[in-house]
Scaffold this active site. Sequence first.
Site, PDB file in Angstrom:
ATOM      1  CB  CYS A   2      -4.863  18.686   1.129  1.00 56.58           C
ATOM      2  SG  CYS A   2      -3.571  18.555   2.372  1.00 56.58           S
ATOM      3  NE  ARG A  27      -9.011  15.090  -1.626  1.00 56.26           N
ATOM      4  CZ  ARG A  27      -8.697  14.015  -2.336  1.00 56.26           C
ATOM      5  NH1 ARG A  27      -9.641  13.166  -2.707  1.00 56.26           N
ATOM      6  NH2 ARG A  27      -7.460  13.771  -2.692  1.00 56.26           N
ATOM      7  CD1 TRP A  74      -5.461  14.373   7.475  1.00 54.70           C
ATOM      8  CD2 TRP A  74      -3.427  14.068   6.598  1.00 54.70           C
ATOM      9  NE1 TRP A  74      -4.886  13.304   8.127  1.00 54.70           N
ATOM     10  CE2 TRP A  74      -3.633  13.094   7.609  1.00 54.70           C
ATOM     11  CE3 TRP A  74      -2.223  14.071   5.922  1.00 54.70           C
ATOM     12  CZ2 TRP A  74      -2.680  12.142   7.929  1.00 54.70           C
ATOM     13  CZ3 TRP A  74      -1.249  13.124   6.248  1.00 54.70           C
ATOM     14  CH2 TRP A  74      -1.495  12.166   7.245  1.00 54.70           C
ATOM     15  CG  ASN A 100      -3.806  16.368  -2.312  1.00 55.77           C
ATOM     16  OD1 ASN A 100      -3.318  15.915  -1.281  1.00 55.77           O
ATOM     17  ND2 ASN A 100      -4.580  15.640  -3.102  1.00 55.77           N
ATOM     18  N   GLY A 101      -0.330  16.898  -1.550  1.00 55.93           N
ATOM     19  CA  GLY A 101       0.795  16.009  -1.822  1.00 55.93           C
ATOM     20  C   GLY A 101       1.951  16.302  -0.885  1.00 55.93           C
ATOM     21  CD  GLU A 495     -13.090  -2.745   7.753  1.00 56.16           C
ATOM     22  OE1 GLU A 495     -13.722  -1.714   7.472  1.00 56.16           O
ATOM     23  OE2 GLU A 495     -11.843  -2.822   7.634  1.00 56.16           O
ATOM     24  CE  LYS A 499     -14.778   0.961   8.464  1.00 59.37           C
ATOM     25  NZ  LYS A 499     -13.333   0.854   8.314  1.00 59.37           N
ATOM     26  CD  GLU A 502     -10.965   3.537   9.958  1.00 57.81           C
ATOM     27  OE1 GLU A 502     -10.314   3.852   8.958  1.00 57.81           O
ATOM     28  OE2 GLU A 502     -12.066   2.951   9.893  1.00 57.81           O
ATOM     29  CG  HIS A 518      -1.398 -19.387  20.724  1.00 57.48           C
ATOM     30  ND1 HIS A 518      -0.740 -20.502  21.210  1.00 57.48           N
ATOM     31  CD2 HIS A 518      -2.406 -19.858  19.943  1.00 57.48           C
ATOM     32  CE1 HIS A 518      -1.308 -21.594  20.738  1.00 57.48           C
ATOM     33  NE2 HIS A 518      -2.326 -21.230  19.970  1.00 57.48           N
ATOM     34  CE  LYS A 620     -13.908   7.473   1.732  1.00 51.74           C
ATOM     35  NZ  LYS A 620     -14.370   6.390   2.601  1.00 51.74           N
TER      36      LYS A 620
END
Length: 625
Positions: A2, A27, A74, A100-101, A495, A499, A502, A518, A620
């Site tokens: 947050c 955030r 968030w 925040n937490g 990666e 992306k 996301e 496989h 983020k």
Amino acid sequence: MCGIVAYLGKKAAQPILIEGLKRLEYRGYDSAGIALLGGGAIRIKKTGGRIASLEQILDEADPAETFGIGHTRWATHGRPNTVNAHPHADYTGKIAVVHNGIIENYGTLKTWLANEGATFTSETDTEIIAALIGYFYAKCAEDEAGILHGNQNKFEWSVQRALRELHGTFGLAIVCSDFPDLLIGAKKGSPLLLGLGENEYILASDAAAIVEHTTQAIYLADNEMVTISPEGFHTKTIDNITVTKDLQQIEFSLEQIELGGFSHHMLKEIFEQPRALATCMGGRIDPQNHRIKLGGIASYLRELTRTKRLILTGCGTAFHAALVGEFLFEQLARIPAETEYASEFRYRNPIIEDGTVVIAISQSGETLDTLAAVEEAKERGATVLGVVNVVGSAIARATDAGVYLHAGPEVGVASTKAFTAQVTVLTMLAIELGRRKHISSDQADGLTDELACVPEKVDVILEQSERIRNIAASNIDRDNWLFLGRGFNYPVALEGALKLKEISYIHAEGLPAAEMKHGPIALIVDGMPAVFIATAGPQYDKILGNIAEVRARGGTIIVVATEGDENIASVLGPTDHLITIPEAPEHLQPILTVVPLQLLAYHAAVLRGHDVDKPRNLAKSVTVE
């Protein structure tokens, strides 16, 4: 995760809080709210949705309200709606908190407080903080003379007393209607800094909310708090022991966090990579003597040269950079290396032997899982180095030494320039260790010279952005993709898949190309996009065979190949797609091959109508477990 911001000064607080929240919205953006102090009361406005939704319910700013706190959320505990939005007040309405937490023992505390007469309206853990402070505030009023000591007032004492009961993480801004010019901030595990302007103070979880007003700040450490009034500020531990903080310069400007003509921060940061990489290498590569100097870890280079084992750790994109680093250290320096998910590291009783060095990688330097891995490694006796972007961040402070990326602020939730800068730093370190241990000076010189040319080569790749957009447009109706690479480009495949997931919400899987047969080859159906990284290197012929296997089963091929490759066309069909990168040694290719995959994901997300900078459910800086 947050974003919190608080203002105490002489200007109207509301517009400053709103602007700060907009700069922190990456955030978290599930809900938002502000609390303003005036007329002996706390006035709270909050709503589900983004900052724009909050603005719609606000009255015109009152110039007399020069003090307030704000939050963009968030969601962890409780659904993202108006009731659960911050700020949260205690049951008396005197105390208000933004947080925040995560408070891990909130259930126990809630039960106890309810038995003591507290009432609750939300599903959040944060409301428990406000209620707990309110409880002690009431107790203090009952027996003030018997409780207070030193130079504390009852508001400050109540905050300290409550914080000692909390288990978990917090970055907090707290106000009390009885103290209309006193702001308290506190930190444990979540970032918090105080910006010092001219006759004004801004408390925030990120420098982005501060830099418009001042470039001077102090950074709180864990279990520290700050009390702020018009007369000044005072820092101490939550146990009331005074601490002295050094004033630091914020290293970036307001211009760097604005869009600057780009449609999205992510696109801007993709195109900033040539400059970011040049800055990352600036002063560290001596082009005349072909030497690499990493001042932050210079005193640890002998220990690194002698180390018997390297562990690289990170989360998400940083984990993929760590995988590239593993390959680099083993091939160039012949140092046994392994990569660990930071989120799993401390839970599996890791083996840390004498001579083990741990390298922790994080863009924000605040990633809680990575910070926990750092603390675990240190406790077990490892030397711990950091590779982070944000100066003064928690991981930068917790590690024994480290290297800053100097990539500039990264606002887009999906990391781009931080990844290429992380790989660049790991490459520089691997080349220098290789020079000392395994490869010849000529080989090291050649790689150093090639690395210095990488920013120009990234520029060449970026010129293909429109073409990559057209490739994305041809395939965005497909909901399942494969990303395949070998050797150094296997982590890039991971990666690239991350992306796409996301920001476009397309399911994608990254694999070593040889592993496809496989099991995952069973997924391939007509038209399924398969992105291959088929650049020049020792496994080139093998990956051509993998491409042929997918084509034979009807998959659509999107291939990233080396400029001038005359063989690649022989395995491509009329509906397949080719993207090229400039020639480079295989050790340096990940910095180049990831760029078209970043653009591919970006354009796919935009074409599908998604908010690229604020993808759903993400934030983020992940400061919760």
